[in-house]
Write an enzyme that holds these catalytic residues in place. Structure first.
Site, PDB file in Angstrom:
ATOM      1  N   GLU A 257       0.827  -1.215   0.000  1.00 15.51           N
ATOM      2  CA  GLU A 257       0.000   0.000   0.000  1.00 15.51           C
ATOM      3  C   GLU A 257       0.862   1.266   0.000  1.00 15.51           C
ATOM      4  OE1 GLU A 257      -3.749   0.291   0.167  1.00 15.51           O
ATOM      5  OE2 GLU A 257      -2.779   2.035  -0.704  1.00 15.51           O
TER       6      GLU A 257
ATOM      7  N   VAL B 259       2.431   3.327  -3.404  1.00 17.20           N
ATOM      8  CA  VAL B 259       1.745   4.254  -4.316  1.00 17.20           C
ATOM      9  C   VAL B 259       1.017   5.322  -3.505  1.00 17.20           C
ATOM     10  CG1 VAL B 259       0.065   4.498  -6.176  1.00 17.20           C
ATOM     11  CG2 VAL B 259       1.410   2.393  -5.994  1.00 17.20           C
TER      12      VAL B 259
ATOM     13  N   ILE C  39      -2.303   7.638   1.030  1.00 19.60           N
ATOM     14  CA  ILE C  39      -3.633   7.468   0.410  1.00 19.60           C
ATOM     15  C   ILE C  39      -3.859   5.979   0.168  1.00 19.60           C
ATOM     16  CG2 ILE C  39      -5.090   8.026  -1.574  1.00 19.60           C
ATOM     17  CD1 ILE C  39      -3.311  10.438  -2.136  1.00 19.60           C
TER      18      ILE C  39
ATOM     19  N   GLU D 292      15.037  15.770  -3.390  1.00 16.10           N
ATOM     20  CA  GLU D 292      16.264  15.056  -3.034  1.00 16.10           C
ATOM     21  C   GLU D 292      17.476  15.760  -3.663  1.00 16.10           C
ATOM     22  OE1 GLU D 292      16.204  11.995  -1.462  1.00 16.10           O
ATOM     23  OE2 GLU D 292      14.068  11.584  -1.536  1.00 16.10           O
TER      24      GLU D 292
ATOM     25  N   LYS E 235       4.751   4.050  -9.999  1.00 19.93           N
ATOM     26  CA  LYS E 235       3.457   3.984  -9.307  1.00 19.93           C
ATOM     27  C   LYS E 235       2.317   3.739 -10.301  1.00 19.93           C
ATOM     28  CE  LYS E 235       5.301   7.112  -5.778  1.00 19.93           C
ATOM     29  NZ  LYS E 235       5.524   8.528  -5.443  1.00 19.93           N
TER      30      LYS E 235
HETATM   31  N1  HSE Z   1       9.706  11.036  -4.035  1.00 21.82           N
HETATM   32  C1  HSE Z   1       8.289  10.796  -3.972  1.00 21.82           C
HETATM   33  C2  HSE Z   1       7.530  12.091  -4.154  1.00 21.82           C
HETATM   34  C3  HSE Z   1       7.826  10.184  -2.690  1.00 21.82           C
HETATM   35  O1  HSE Z   1       8.135  13.145  -4.327  1.00 21.82           O
HETATM   36  O2  HSE Z   1       6.315  12.025  -4.145  1.00 21.82           O
HETATM   37  C4  HSE Z   1       8.141   8.727  -2.609  1.00 21.82           C
HETATM   38  O3  HSE Z   1       7.604   8.036  -3.669  1.00 21.82           O
END
Ligand code: HSE
Length: 436
Positions: A129, A132, A136, A190, A205
């Site tokens: 879960e 994705v 949510i 990041e 996703k």
């Molecule tokens: N790096 C992703 C985002 C979160 O910015 O939504 C983890 O999947």
């Protein structure tokens, strides 16, 4: 009854959130699950920091394989990420008969077929879960809540970093590079944001959602992936003038000939709820034949929102692990021997409407040359916007919205328009979805 014992691989942001929420809400979680759920072992290379987070009552080791080898551990949570060591550890945990909970979208989108087959053979659950849209419960909704429906399409803002950047670009009129630097300074993006800004994270996703929505294997290699790096503030402004916002959408859509699986910047009508999802928030729309359009909104990342999804999986496994494996909810919503080989369509066969921006010489016949290429290509125009040219500039932007057409047809028309001498710069083309 003795609590179910959980081993955690990787105690970073999501791992510590999971530990804290499990502790804080342990009594309510026990009442729901029918049994306590306890993290009794943690593996992390940074043993000192891990000990500080979990305190004395938990066994902390550096070697993840010690967790997998521990016969007392019923469920392994994998929060290491990536396809490398995480893949080996997940497969080893399955081989050791452990149920697995993972937030690792990259791993499942690329190696899901192998991992789900191994889990099925061993009779264990791989729950994801948290992979994705963070907190949510979209996997639960697609797999169980909407199980009556023939799903028509799924479209989501499923990457918070890029949604934050797009929101800032629109609010402040800034270009991509400027906002990215600011997002990195504030810790929203990041240090290496490639997977986010190039659309790869969203495509992982979307791949998982496409499999669950349509009963096909995970096929990340067939996804069409475009990020937001080439998007200009000027197109966000023009889109706004025409009543649209630009969002990075992950889309999985059923067509007669196959399935569309794509991630790209998309014009969405400003009046749609999803167009108003701002900052790092996520939202997913699902269109089912019986239910109509549904929308799921919330935090797609972060410590406790993602922990919320991880723990929901722990509770599911605690309730279901003694059930006959054939009577559990299938990993990909459809029974494993009922997955279809419906093709994922090449991008040339995808059907969308388009936004075009052409930098043209401001002279007679230019617009008619462009519109006649569109007409002979059987592409119907929906709206046209032309800005007055500035004094002495003798060139201007023409913005065209088209009705739906096939991508291959549009690409051929674009090549013809680009070849016109009066088209002075590379044409910008973006896809548009009404999501009605
Ligand atoms: N790096 C992703 C985002 C979160 O910015 O939504 C983890 O999947």
């Amino acid at each position: 009854m003795k609590p179910i014992q959980v081993g955690l691989l990787g105690i970073g942001t999501v791992g510590s959130g999971t530990f804290n929420v499990l502790q804080r809400n342990q009594e309510e979680i026990r009442r729901r699950a029918g049994r306590g759920i306890e993290i009794t072992m943690v593996a992390d290379l940074n043993v000192e920091r891990a000990r500080e987070i979990v305190g004395d009552g938990v066994d902390v080791v550096a070697d993840a394989r010690q967790v997998i080898a521990n016969p007392a551990i019923d469920i392994v949570i994998e929060l290491i990420g990536g396809y490398g060591i995480a893949r080996a550890l997940v497969l080893e945990a399955i081989a050791a008969g452990k149920h697995v909970v993972t937030a690792n979208k990259a791993l499942l989108a690329v190696h899901g077929t192998e991992i789900f087959a191994a889990a099925r053979e061993k009779g264990v659950i791989v729950a994801f879960e948290a992979a994705v849209a963070g907190g949510i419960p979209i996997i639960k909704a697609l797999r169980e809540g909407l199980t009556a429906n023939s799903i028509q399409w799924v479209a989501g803002i499923i990457n918070g970093t890029t949604n934050f950047i797009l929101s800032e670009m629109r609010d402040k009129g800034l270009d991509f590079d400027v906002v990215l630097k600011e997002a990195q300074r504030l810790g929203y993006a990041e240090a290496d944001p490639t997977f986010d800004i190039e659309g790869v994270d969203a495509a992982h996703k979307a791949t998982l959602m496409s499999a669950i929505a349509f009963g096909v294997p995970v096929q990340f290699d067939k996804a069409h992936v475009e990020g937001i790096t080439r998007l200009s503030a000027v197109d966000i402004r023009y889109a706004e003038q025409l009543g649209y916002r630009i969002k990075l959408l992950g889309i999985a859509k059923r067509q007669a000939a196959g399935i569309e699986l794509r991630v790209h910047p998309t014009l969405v009508p400003s009046k749609r709820l999803i167009a108003n999802v701002e900052g790092a928030m996520n939202a997913v729309m699902v269109q089912g034949d019986a239910v109509g359009t549904t929308l799921y909104y919330g935090k797609g990342a972060g410590s406790e929102p993602t922990a919320s999804a991880v723990i929901a999986d722990l509770v599911d496994i605690t309730r279901l692990h003694t059930a006959d494996p054939d009577h559990r909810v299938p990993h990909l919503a459809f029974q494993p021997d009922e997955l279809h080989t419906t093709p994922i369509l090449p991008i040339e066969q995808v059907r969308t409407a388009f936004y075009l921006r052409l930098r043209v010489a401001d002279q007679k016949g230019v617009l008619s040359a462009i519109t006649s290429i569109l007409a002979t290509s059987d592409i119907s125009i929906d709206a046209v916007l032309q800005r007055e040219s500035n004094d002495g500039e003798h060139q201007t932007d023409v913005i065209i919205l088209t009705h739906e057409t096939q991508e291959g047809v549009m690409r051929a028309a674009l090549a013809q328009m680009q070849a016109l001498e009066t088209v002075l710069a590379p044409i910008v083309s973006l896809r548009k979805e009404e999501l009605a």
